[in-house]
Design a protein around this motif. Structure first.
Motif, PDB file in Angstrom:
ATOM      1  N   SER A  70       0.619  -1.133  -0.040  1.00 28.55           N
ATOM      2  CA  SER A  70      -0.080  -0.047  -0.032  1.00 28.55           C
ATOM      3  C   SER A  70       0.948   1.252  -0.079  1.00 28.55           C
ATOM      4  O   SER A  70       0.553   2.243  -0.546  1.00 28.55           O
ATOM      5  CB  SER A  70      -0.859  -0.069   1.064  1.00 28.55           C
ATOM      6  OG  SER A  70      -1.898  -0.947   1.197  1.00 28.55           O
ATOM      7  N   ASP A  74       0.951   4.342  -2.469  1.00 29.18           N
ATOM      8  CA  ASP A  74       0.665   5.539  -2.155  1.00 29.18           C
ATOM      9  C   ASP A  74       1.624   6.527  -3.147  1.00 29.18           C
ATOM     10  O   ASP A  74       1.407   7.379  -3.594  1.00 29.18           O
ATOM     11  CB  ASP A  74       0.855   5.732  -0.673  1.00 29.18           C
ATOM     12  CG  ASP A  74      -0.403   5.333  -0.228  1.00 29.18           C
ATOM     13  OD1 ASP A  74      -1.307   5.202  -0.652  1.00 29.18           O
ATOM     14  OD2 ASP A  74      -0.117   4.939   1.225  1.00 29.18           O
ATOM     15  N   PHE A  88      -1.700  -1.382  -5.343  1.00 30.10           N
ATOM     16  CA  PHE A  88      -2.735  -1.628  -4.473  1.00 30.10           C
ATOM     17  C   PHE A  88      -3.441  -3.028  -4.600  1.00 30.10           C
ATOM     18  O   PHE A  88      -4.177  -3.756  -3.713  1.00 30.10           O
ATOM     19  CB  PHE A  88      -3.828  -0.341  -4.494  1.00 30.10           C
ATOM     20  CG  PHE A  88      -3.468   0.737  -3.546  1.00 30.10           C
ATOM     21  CD1 PHE A  88      -3.279   0.598  -2.408  1.00 30.10           C
ATOM     22  CD2 PHE A  88      -2.845   1.923  -4.385  1.00 30.10           C
ATOM     23  CE1 PHE A  88      -3.040   1.777  -1.416  1.00 30.10           C
ATOM     24  CE2 PHE A  88      -2.717   2.796  -3.619  1.00 30.10           C
ATOM     25  CZ  PHE A  88      -2.511   3.121  -2.273  1.00 30.10           C
ATOM     26  N   HIS A  92      -4.388  -5.775  -2.089  1.00 29.56           N
ATOM     27  CA  HIS A  92      -5.670  -6.422  -1.684  1.00 29.56           C
ATOM     28  C   HIS A  92      -5.908  -7.789  -1.726  1.00 29.56           C
ATOM     29  O   HIS A  92      -6.177  -8.628  -0.872  1.00 29.56           O
ATOM     30  CB  HIS A  92      -6.657  -6.020  -2.634  1.00 29.56           C
ATOM     31  CG  HIS A  92      -6.836  -4.357  -2.603  1.00 29.56           C
ATOM     32  ND1 HIS A  92      -6.854  -3.572  -1.496  1.00 29.56           N
ATOM     33  CD2 HIS A  92      -7.392  -3.283  -3.698  1.00 29.56           C
ATOM     34  CE1 HIS A  92      -7.165  -2.416  -1.533  1.00 29.56           C
ATOM     35  NE2 HIS A  92      -7.166  -2.244  -2.909  1.00 29.56           N
ATOM     36  N   LEU A 142     -10.893  -4.997  -4.585  1.00 29.50           N
ATOM     37  CA  LEU A 142     -11.032  -3.734  -3.358  1.00 29.50           C
ATOM     38  C   LEU A 142     -12.415  -4.396  -2.656  1.00 29.50           C
ATOM     39  O   LEU A 142     -12.340  -4.402  -1.512  1.00 29.50           O
ATOM     40  CB  LEU A 142     -11.298  -2.541  -4.079  1.00 29.50           C
ATOM     41  CG  LEU A 142     -11.839  -1.400  -3.053  1.00 29.50           C
ATOM     42  CD1 LEU A 142     -10.776  -1.201  -1.857  1.00 29.50           C
ATOM     43  CD2 LEU A 142     -11.995  -0.101  -3.746  1.00 29.50           C
ATOM     44  N   PHE A 166     -11.479   2.414   3.390  1.00 24.22           N
ATOM     45  CA  PHE A 166     -10.726   2.396   2.267  1.00 24.22           C
ATOM     46  C   PHE A 166     -11.474   2.330   1.063  1.00 24.22           C
ATOM     47  O   PHE A 166     -11.188   3.032  -0.151  1.00 24.22           O
ATOM     48  CB  PHE A 166      -9.964   0.991   2.310  1.00 24.22           C
ATOM     49  CG  PHE A 166      -8.485   1.069   1.374  1.00 24.22           C
ATOM     50  CD1 PHE A 166      -8.752   1.305   0.247  1.00 24.22           C
ATOM     51  CD2 PHE A 166      -7.453   0.368   1.855  1.00 24.22           C
ATOM     52  CE1 PHE A 166      -7.847   1.336  -0.889  1.00 24.22           C
ATOM     53  CE2 PHE A 166      -6.543   0.263   1.075  1.00 24.22           C
ATOM     54  CZ  PHE A 166      -6.382   0.837  -0.262  1.00 24.22           C
ATOM     55  N   SER A 169     -12.884   5.789   0.351  1.00 26.85           N
ATOM     56  CA  SER A 169     -11.962   6.677  -0.486  1.00 26.85           C
ATOM     57  C   SER A 169     -11.625   6.436  -1.664  1.00 26.85           C
ATOM     58  O   SER A 169     -11.341   7.420  -2.548  1.00 26.85           O
ATOM     59  CB  SER A 169     -10.471   6.412   0.612  1.00 26.85           C
ATOM     60  OG  SER A 169      -9.766   5.263   0.204  1.00 26.85           O
ATOM     61  N   ASP A 170     -11.341   5.176  -2.089  1.00 29.04           N
ATOM     62  CA  ASP A 170     -11.364   4.837  -3.774  1.00 29.04           C
ATOM     63  C   ASP A 170     -12.292   5.314  -4.843  1.00 29.04           C
ATOM     64  O   ASP A 170     -12.354   5.583  -5.845  1.00 29.04           O
ATOM     65  CB  ASP A 170     -11.043   3.562  -3.861  1.00 29.04           C
ATOM     66  CG  ASP A 170      -9.588   2.964  -3.628  1.00 29.04           C
ATOM     67  OD1 ASP A 170      -8.718   3.919  -3.469  1.00 29.04           O
ATOM     68  OD2 ASP A 170      -9.084   1.896  -3.809  1.00 29.04           O
ATOM     69  N   ILE A 190     -10.281  12.212   0.622  1.00 33.20           N
ATOM     70  CA  ILE A 190      -9.508  10.887   0.048  1.00 33.20           C
ATOM     71  C   ILE A 190      -8.661  10.440   1.431  1.00 33.20           C
ATOM     72  O   ILE A 190      -8.553   9.291   1.585  1.00 33.20           O
ATOM     73  CB  ILE A 190      -9.061  11.005  -1.374  1.00 33.20           C
ATOM     74  CG1 ILE A 190     -10.334  11.025  -2.266  1.00 33.20           C
ATOM     75  CG2 ILE A 190      -7.985  10.054  -1.565  1.00 33.20           C
ATOM     76  CD1 ILE A 190      -9.801  11.319  -3.599  1.00 33.20           C
ATOM     77  N   TRP A 191      -7.566  11.446   1.436  1.00 32.39           N
ATOM     78  CA  TRP A 191      -6.451  10.867   2.219  1.00 32.39           C
ATOM     79  C   TRP A 191      -6.947  10.695   3.685  1.00 32.39           C
ATOM     80  O   TRP A 191      -6.400   9.487   4.175  1.00 32.39           O
ATOM     81  CB  TRP A 191      -5.566  12.000   2.008  1.00 32.39           C
ATOM     82  CG  TRP A 191      -4.239  11.573   3.101  1.00 32.39           C
ATOM     83  CD1 TRP A 191      -3.837  12.317   4.133  1.00 32.39           C
ATOM     84  CD2 TRP A 191      -3.176  10.593   2.874  1.00 32.39           C
ATOM     85  NE1 TRP A 191      -2.653  11.701   4.656  1.00 32.39           N
ATOM     86  CE2 TRP A 191      -2.322  10.734   3.939  1.00 32.39           C
ATOM     87  CE3 TRP A 191      -3.072   9.610   1.899  1.00 32.39           C
ATOM     88  CZ2 TRP A 191      -1.306   9.947   3.863  1.00 32.39           C
ATOM     89  CZ3 TRP A 191      -1.980   8.811   1.990  1.00 32.39           C
ATOM     90  CH2 TRP A 191      -1.105   8.746   2.993  1.00 32.39           C
ATOM     91  N   TYR A 194      -8.731   7.190   3.728  1.00 35.64           N
ATOM     92  CA  TYR A 194      -7.930   6.343   3.261  1.00 35.64           C
ATOM     93  C   TYR A 194      -6.883   5.630   4.520  1.00 35.64           C
ATOM     94  O   TYR A 194      -6.734   4.697   5.107  1.00 35.64           O
ATOM     95  CB  TYR A 194      -6.998   6.440   2.137  1.00 35.64           C
ATOM     96  CG  TYR A 194      -5.661   5.787   2.037  1.00 35.64           C
ATOM     97  CD1 TYR A 194      -5.799   4.337   1.421  1.00 35.64           C
ATOM     98  CD2 TYR A 194      -4.552   6.001   2.190  1.00 35.64           C
ATOM     99  CE1 TYR A 194      -4.659   3.595   1.515  1.00 35.64           C
ATOM    100  CE2 TYR A 194      -3.423   5.372   1.960  1.00 35.64           C
ATOM    101  CZ  TYR A 194      -3.285   4.171   1.724  1.00 35.64           C
ATOM    102  OH  TYR A 194      -2.260   3.370   1.449  1.00 35.64           O
ATOM    103  N   GLN A 198      -6.496   2.475   6.916  1.00 35.38           N
ATOM    104  CA  GLN A 198      -5.502   1.631   7.075  1.00 35.38           C
ATOM    105  C   GLN A 198      -4.773   1.553   8.533  1.00 35.38           C
ATOM    106  O   GLN A 198      -4.517   0.640   9.127  1.00 35.38           O
ATOM    107  CB  GLN A 198      -4.231   2.336   6.253  1.00 35.38           C
ATOM    108  CG  GLN A 198      -4.421   2.078   4.697  1.00 35.38           C
ATOM    109  CD  GLN A 198      -4.207   0.853   4.292  1.00 35.38           C
ATOM    110  OE1 GLN A 198      -4.586  -0.225   4.774  1.00 35.38           O
ATOM    111  NE2 GLN A 198      -3.349   0.739   2.946  1.00 35.38           N
TER     112      GLN A 198
END
Length: 218
Positions: A70, A74, A88, A92, A142, A166, A169-170, A190-191, A194, A198
């Motif tokens: 991950s 990033d 990613f 997954h 995902l 997660f 965010s995607d 988003i950040w 995510y 995590q």
């Protein structure tokens, strides 16, 4: 938590939080791009270090791999959406293998229904947002990650919730690729979604594995 654990392990979580907050505020500042990419990658890389140092057994090594891939994603996604997506995708798959090793034995009908919705609905929503079959294929991995996390015996309100964050965010990332315009919402959400997701996954899985080791030693 024993004093030795505080000294040796929590600094990785603190480092992850510092890097995550730094990236969130520096990304709009006149900060060198190469350094910004490293700061971004450091956030989840620190979670990988936490999983490795704090974890026990092969399952913790898998979790470390999940976080390391991950972190690579990033950084790579800042240069290429496809390269980041592939990292990613592998992350997954590793996460799915971890969660399948720890199934929940007592599952209600509503919980099964949500797991199926995550598995099948995620790639469908990904396609709807981006109108791209490659994104939909990624969405299948995902959704598989989120579905198996929800059906695993790890705490749902940490690991399961983290996986769902997660996914959301995607969704926000893919909304930028298609006809749906959410304005500035993806930029701001988003950040945090995510990284917090995590963080919950890394700490939730690690603490369960350590708790079980302590019970075995009693």
């Amino acid at each position: 938590m024993p004093k030795r654990a505080l000294v040796n392990h929590r600094p990785w979580l603190l480092a992850a939080l510092i890097a995550a907050v730094a990236f969130y505020f520096l990304r709009d500042a006149p900060f060198p791009e190469a350094w910004l990419i490293l700061v971004k990658g450091a956030a989840v890389a620190a979670l990988a270090a936490y999983a490795y140092r704090r974890g026990v057994g092969n399952d913790s090594l898998i979790l470390t791999l999940v976080m390391a891939l991950s972190a690579a994603g990033d950084m790579a996604i800042e240069l290429s959406l496809e390269a980041g997506g592939f990292a990613f995708f592998l992350s997954h798959l590793a996460a799915i293998s971890l969660y399948l090793r720890h199934p929940r034995h007592h599952v209600t009908g509503s919980q099964k229904a949500l797991a199926v919705a995550l598995l099948l609905g995620t790639p469908l929503i990904c396609w709807f947002l981006a109108r791209d079959y490659g994104v939909a294929l990624y969405g299948l991995s995902l959704g598989g990650m989120a579905s198996t996390a929800w059906m695993s015996r790890f705490p749902r309100y940490r690991v399961g919730l983290g996986a769902v964050m997660f996914v959301i965010s995607d969704f926000l990332i893919f909304s930028r690729l298609g006809p749906i315009d959410l304005g500035d919402l993806p930029h701001y959400l988003i950040w945090p979604l995510y990284f917090i997701g995590q963080f919950l996954i890394a700490t939730g899985v690690t603490q369960v594995l350590r708790h079980e080791l302590a019970e075995e030693d009693e």
